[in-house]
Design an enzyme around this catalytic site. Structure first.
Site, mmCIF file in Angstrom:
data_model
loop_
_atom_site.group_PDB
_atom_site.id
_atom_site.type_symbol
_atom_site.label_atom_id
_atom_site.label_comp_id
_atom_site.label_asym_id
_atom_site.label_seq_id
_atom_site.Cartn_x
_atom_site.Cartn_y
_atom_site.Cartn_z
ATOM 1 N N ARG A 84 21.543 -6.987 25.622
ATOM 2 C CA ARG A 84 21.202 -5.833 24.312
ATOM 3 C C ARG A 84 20.074 -6.231 23.474
ATOM 4 N NH1 ARG A 84 21.754 -1.298 24.852
ATOM 5 N NH2 ARG A 84 19.435 -1.052 24.387
ATOM 6 N N LYS A 121 7.346 -0.292 4.291
ATOM 7 C CA LYS A 121 8.261 0.436 4.274
ATOM 8 C C LYS A 121 8.546 0.068 6.269
ATOM 9 C CE LYS A 121 7.478 4.685 1.246
ATOM 10 N NZ LYS A 121 7.209 5.716 1.467
ATOM 11 N N LYS A 146 0.335 0.924 -9.321
ATOM 12 C CA LYS A 146 0.889 1.879 -8.333
ATOM 13 C C LYS A 146 1.177 2.499 -10.027
ATOM 14 C CE LYS A 146 3.827 2.854 -4.803
ATOM 15 N NZ LYS A 146 2.289 3.251 -3.808
ATOM 16 N N GLU A 149 -3.463 2.804 -7.126
ATOM 17 C CA GLU A 149 -3.031 3.729 -6.684
ATOM 18 C C GLU A 149 -3.563 5.222 -7.031
ATOM 19 O OE1 GLU A 149 0.647 5.417 -4.693
ATOM 20 O OE2 GLU A 149 0.891 5.910 -6.964
ATOM 21 N N ASP A 196 -3.304 9.379 -3.054
ATOM 22 C CA ASP A 196 -1.972 9.657 -3.187
ATOM 23 C C ASP A 196 -1.832 10.592 -3.133
ATOM 24 O OD1 ASP A 196 0.359 8.598 -2.409
ATOM 25 O OD2 ASP A 196 1.411 9.550 -4.245
#
Length: 301
Positions: free
Chosen positions: A106, A141, A173, A203, A224
């Site tokens: 597995r 992410k 950001k 950004e 963005d």
């Protein structure tokens, strides 16, 4: 033509990854189902086969799963990471104690199926934009604990890697900009803080912010949630800012790199790439990639 070097996983990293996964799966008592139903003298041979077309990733991790459970299991890889396979292709064959093969199965399959899925999905994005200079790149992410191996799989699929963590590049950001008092002050503060080897990206949400960024020359600008028309306009602004001709722009060294992000899918990525941006970042290649269907077929010795 010389084949490009393939990405490499460090053996120590592989062993740490797989050891943790095996400890999670085997728990405190081991594989009690296999211990209860299969005698210790039983041997087996097995093949791991791909049940659909795709790009393979995770061979070394699968091998480590069998080796760490039982070093006497004979493991033979029939393909390499990065190989394109067809449904029905055999990937790996193993021979040894049946208990060991079934206990490692597995974990070996989890790594192979997930990472091959990431590589295969990335390859689909890369194929959509192969006629442009843009490259698809992943993001932070990623599944906790799997970032390094997922980013490895992205590279195998023809994508590139964004930063690996908060410590290897500066990405300013919208919230940083709000607290710092604007685009230019944020970039200038970052430049004063960073070493000469650390890249600075900012950004922006609109073209006015982009112009403010260009005035203080970051290494990269992340555009963005802009549509293809706005992205094309941003590329033109960048070209004019650097005083480059259209022919010079794609080859220029030292100009600000443009990255598009937001609303990226297999349906939209071609138009985004055709706007002229350099990179297209998306979390989908790691967070939305379907697993590649791979099975283990066993025969008893």
């Amino acid at each position: 033509m010389t084949e490009p070097f393939r990405p490499v996983l460090l053996a120590l990293m592989v062993e740490d990854q797989v050891r943790a996964a095996l400890l999670e799966d085997l728990g405190r008592a081991g594989d009690i189902t296999t211990y209860a139903t299969i005698g210790p003298g039983k041997t087996a041979a097995a093949k791991l086969n791909s049940r659909e077309d795709g790009v393979i990733a995770g061979i070394d991790l699968a091998g480590a799963a069998f080796r760490l459970v039982d070093p006497s299991v004979r493991f033979e890889a029939l393909v390499r990471d990065g190989d394109h396979v067809r449904a029905g292709d055999a990937l790996i064959q193993v021979e040894g104690a049946a208990r060991s093969i079934l206990s490692a199965e597995r974990v070996a399959l989890n790594y192979l199926m997930h990472l091959s899925g990431v590589a295969s999905y990335t390859a689909r994005f890369a194929a959509e934009i192969a006629h442009t200079r843009a490259r698809v790149t992943c993001t932070r992410k990623t599944l906790p604990g799997l970032r390094a191996v997922e980013k490895y799989a992205v590279r195998l699929g023809g994508g590139s890697n964004h930063r690996f963590g908060l410590d290897d590049a500066i990405l300013i950001k919208d919230n940083h900009i709000a607290v710092a008092g604007g685009v230019a002050p944020a970039i200038e503060a970052a430049r004063a803080y960073a070493s000469h080897l650390v890249k600075i990206e900012v950004e922006v949400d609109n073209l006015q912010q982009m112009r403010e960024a260009l005035a203080v020359q970051p290494d990269a600008v992340l555009l963005d949630n802009m549509g293809p028309n706005l992205l094309a306009e941003a590329v033109e602004i960048n070209r004019q800012h650097h005083g480059l001709s259209s022919a010079e722009y794609s080859l220029a060294i030292g100009r600000v790199v443009l990255e598009a992000s937001g609303n990226v899918s297999l349906q939209t990525v071609r138009a985004i790439a055709e706007s002229g941006v350099d990179f297209i970042s998306t979390s989908k290649v790691t967070m939305a990639a379907p697993t590649l269907d791979i099975g283990l077929d066993v025969s008893i010795g």
